[in-house]
Motif scaffolding. Structure first.
Motif, PDB file in Angstrom:
ATOM      1  N   ASP A  33      40.189  82.531 -14.976  1.00 14.79           N
ATOM      2  CA  ASP A  33      41.427  81.884 -14.573  1.00 14.79           C
ATOM      3  C   ASP A  33      41.625  80.585 -15.347  1.00 14.79           C
ATOM      4  N   GLU A  34      42.870  80.350 -15.768  1.00 17.56           N
ATOM      5  CA  GLU A  34      43.176  79.108 -16.472  1.00 17.56           C
ATOM      6  C   GLU A  34      43.061  77.893 -15.560  1.00 17.56           C
ATOM      7  N   THR A  85      39.496  78.596 -17.819  1.00 11.72           N
ATOM      8  CA  THR A  85      39.273  79.425 -19.014  1.00 11.72           C
ATOM      9  C   THR A  85      40.519  80.244 -19.334  1.00 11.72           C
ATOM     10  N   MET A  86      40.982  80.142 -20.553  1.00 12.50           N
ATOM     11  CA  MET A  86      42.172  80.862 -20.983  1.00 12.50           C
ATOM     12  C   MET A  86      41.798  82.051 -21.854  1.00 12.50           C
ATOM     13  N   TRP A  88      43.014  84.085 -24.638  1.00 12.46           N
ATOM     14  CA  TRP A  88      44.083  83.923 -25.626  1.00 12.46           C
ATOM     15  C   TRP A  88      44.241  85.136 -26.547  1.00 12.46           C
ATOM     16  N   CYS A 102      38.219  83.879 -25.397  1.00 10.71           N
ATOM     17  CA  CYS A 102      38.527  82.900 -24.362  1.00 10.71           C
ATOM     18  C   CYS A 102      38.265  81.481 -24.861  1.00 10.71           C
ATOM     19  N   GLY A 104      37.251  77.954 -22.879  1.00 11.25           N
ATOM     20  CA  GLY A 104      36.923  77.362 -21.596  1.00 11.25           C
ATOM     21  C   GLY A 104      36.199  76.044 -21.742  1.00 11.25           C
ATOM     22  N   THR A 120      48.347  88.207 -14.261  1.00 15.43           N
ATOM     23  CA  THR A 120      48.652  87.025 -15.055  1.00 15.43           C
ATOM     24  C   THR A 120      49.861  86.223 -14.581  1.00 15.43           C
ATOM     25  N   LYS A 450      48.757  81.825 -26.148  1.00 13.72           N
ATOM     26  CA  LYS A 450      49.076  80.453 -25.747  1.00 13.72           C
ATOM     27  C   LYS A 450      48.404  79.507 -26.735  1.00 13.72           C
TER      28      LYS A 450
END
Length: 458
Positions: A33-34, A85-86, A88, A102, A104, A120, A450
């Motif tokens: 999860d971001e 943590t994204m 991408w 990712c 993070g 998402t 992103k």
């Protein structure tokens, strides 16, 4: 034989419920999860040390928000949890499965997963209007984040503009926080809500909450105007006032120091695109979204979908879909099925689908705002591309499809990768060519979905 790695992307209502079901079945899913704290956008949690009472943050949804937050805390030690943590990029892994790129707290990394549950979420749908690029103009979602995460308003004299049920909710939240909006402008007509009321009454509790938000605003003397035909933010270096035209063509103006404006929601579906999911056009919300079966399957046999990332439904639907999708994952892994539980969820989701259709009818798409976008209006803020440049590319350079439009104008090549400007650009292109908007296609997902730094953080 080792258990398969099921990665759940997104820790909002859908992702948390899916994770819960998988844990109850004895799996140890990976939750990415971001957000630094689980809850998603609708139940966003303030950072540690800045907590406030749930009733102040979430209103009628305080109990549900607290339940989900408690669930997240209980699940954390039983799962592989990657907050902050994204994801991408998503690539296929041989012989099967996925590699998730990712970013993070520890920098860049790659995570292997056998199956994906993509939850998402969604983001505000933006449409250009005069002054929308001035400092002090936000989306309604951003205005919410300021309240929930930072405990502050976006301004002292705030004007709110919208085309969806988020508008009265944000107006109520700002008033409750002590920042009463100077005006609330609904760009959809009153008659649409009146016509949809009988179908909305099929879920009386939900309808009652919406009506209460509007009545509470009226009792506070909060100016609310519906059927607004045009809006324009005035100012030189920042927001100074908001002007608008009402349903009768009369012009109005109110001084303000901040504006929050959104015109519905759009699914965050770039991850599904990179994972290889097939997309379909949804004519009511006028957007492309990943194809999803009622059971939560995508067109890819190893990818599952839940929540607003695969179609706008709201928090209640997201929770139900998260649970239903996780049951499908377990069935596909050969676990015993709970037919009664599946049937109950299917009935609830069918009922919610009817209510959502009525809600979309109550807040129809604001075609009139798209039709009046001037040639000199910026559409793609990242690249500084105007509506006129898009129209000229269509008429003079044979840009008949969104990816060709992108190649010829650079619209959608900036930091947002078309997440903000793509919808408006498609509407402008379709109107210029006088074709249905679905015929111009959609921007293909590209990694990174992103913005990411060029080097790992120190």
């Amino acid at each position: 034989m080792a258990e398969p790695v099921v990665a759940v992307v997104g820790a909002g209502p859908a992702g948390l419920r899916a994770t819960q079901v998988l844990v109850e079945a004895g799996l140890c899913p990976l939750l990415i999860d971001e957000g630094h704290r689980a809850g998603g956008q609708v139940y966003r949690r303030p950072p540690p040390g800045a907590e406030r009472p749930a009733s102040d943050l979430y209103g009628f949804e305080a109990g549900r928000a607290q339940t989900l937050h408690d669930l997240a805390d209980a699940l954390a030690p039983r799962i592989a949890y990657r907050p902050g943590t994204m994801v991408w990029s998503i690539a296929k892994r041989e012989p099967a499965g996925f590699a998730l790129n990712c970013l993070g707290p520890q920098g860049h990394g790659r995570i292997a997963a056998d199956r994906l549950v993509l939850a998402t979420g969604a983001m505000d749908r933006a449409l250009p209007f005069p002054g929308w690029t001035l400092p002090g103009v936000f989306t309604l979602g951003a205005a919410q984040i300021a309240l929930k995460a930072q405990g502050m308003a976006i301004g002292r004299r705030v004007a709110l503009v919208g085309a969806g049920p988020l508008l009265p909710l944000v107006a109520h939240q700002y008033a409750k926080a002590g920042a009463t909006p100077v005006v609330v402008l609904d760009v959809t007509p009153v008659w649409a809500k009146v016509r949809a009321a009988p179908r909305l009454a099929a879920m009386p509790a939900t309808l009652a909450k919406g009506v209460w938000y509007m009545l509470a605003g009226a009792l506070r003397g909060q100016p609310v105007r519906a059927g607004v035909r045009a809006i324009a933010v005035e100012g030189t270096s920042r927001v100074e006032a908001l002007a608008w035209e009402d349903a009768r063509g009369r012009r109005h103006r109110v001084p303000c120091d901040a504006v929050a404006a959104s015109f519905g929601l759009r699914s965050e579906a770039q991850a599904a695109d990179l994972a290889g999911c097939r997309f379909v056009f949804e004519p009511v919300t006028r957007q492309w979204q990943p194809e999803r079966s009622p059971e939560g399957r995508s067109s890819h046999p190893l990818v599952y979908l839940a929540g607003d990332g695969s179609g706008i439904g709201g928090a209640d639907v997201a929770e139900l879909q998260g649970e239903r999708t996780a049951l499908t994952v377990l069935a596909d892994l050969g676990r015993p099925r709970d037919a009664a539980r599946e049937a109950r969820l299917d009935r609830l989701l069918a009922r919610q689908a009817g209510f959502r259709a009525a809600l979309e009818a109550a807040y129809p798409y604001p075609h009139h705002l798209v039709e009046t976008i001037a040639d000199d209006e910026i559409v793609c803020r990242c690249e500084g591309i105007t509506a006129g440049a898009l129209r000229r590319a269509a008429t003079e350079r044979d840009a008949h499809e969104m990816n060709r439009l992108k190649a010829l104008t650079r619209a959608g090549m900036g930091r947002c990768q078309g997440r903000v400007c793509g919808h408006a650009a498609a509407e402008i292109l379709a109107r210029t060519l006088t074709v249905p908007v679905e015929t111009v296609g959609r921007l293909r997902g590209q990694a990174p979905i992103k913005p990411i730094p060029l080097r790992e953080p120190v």
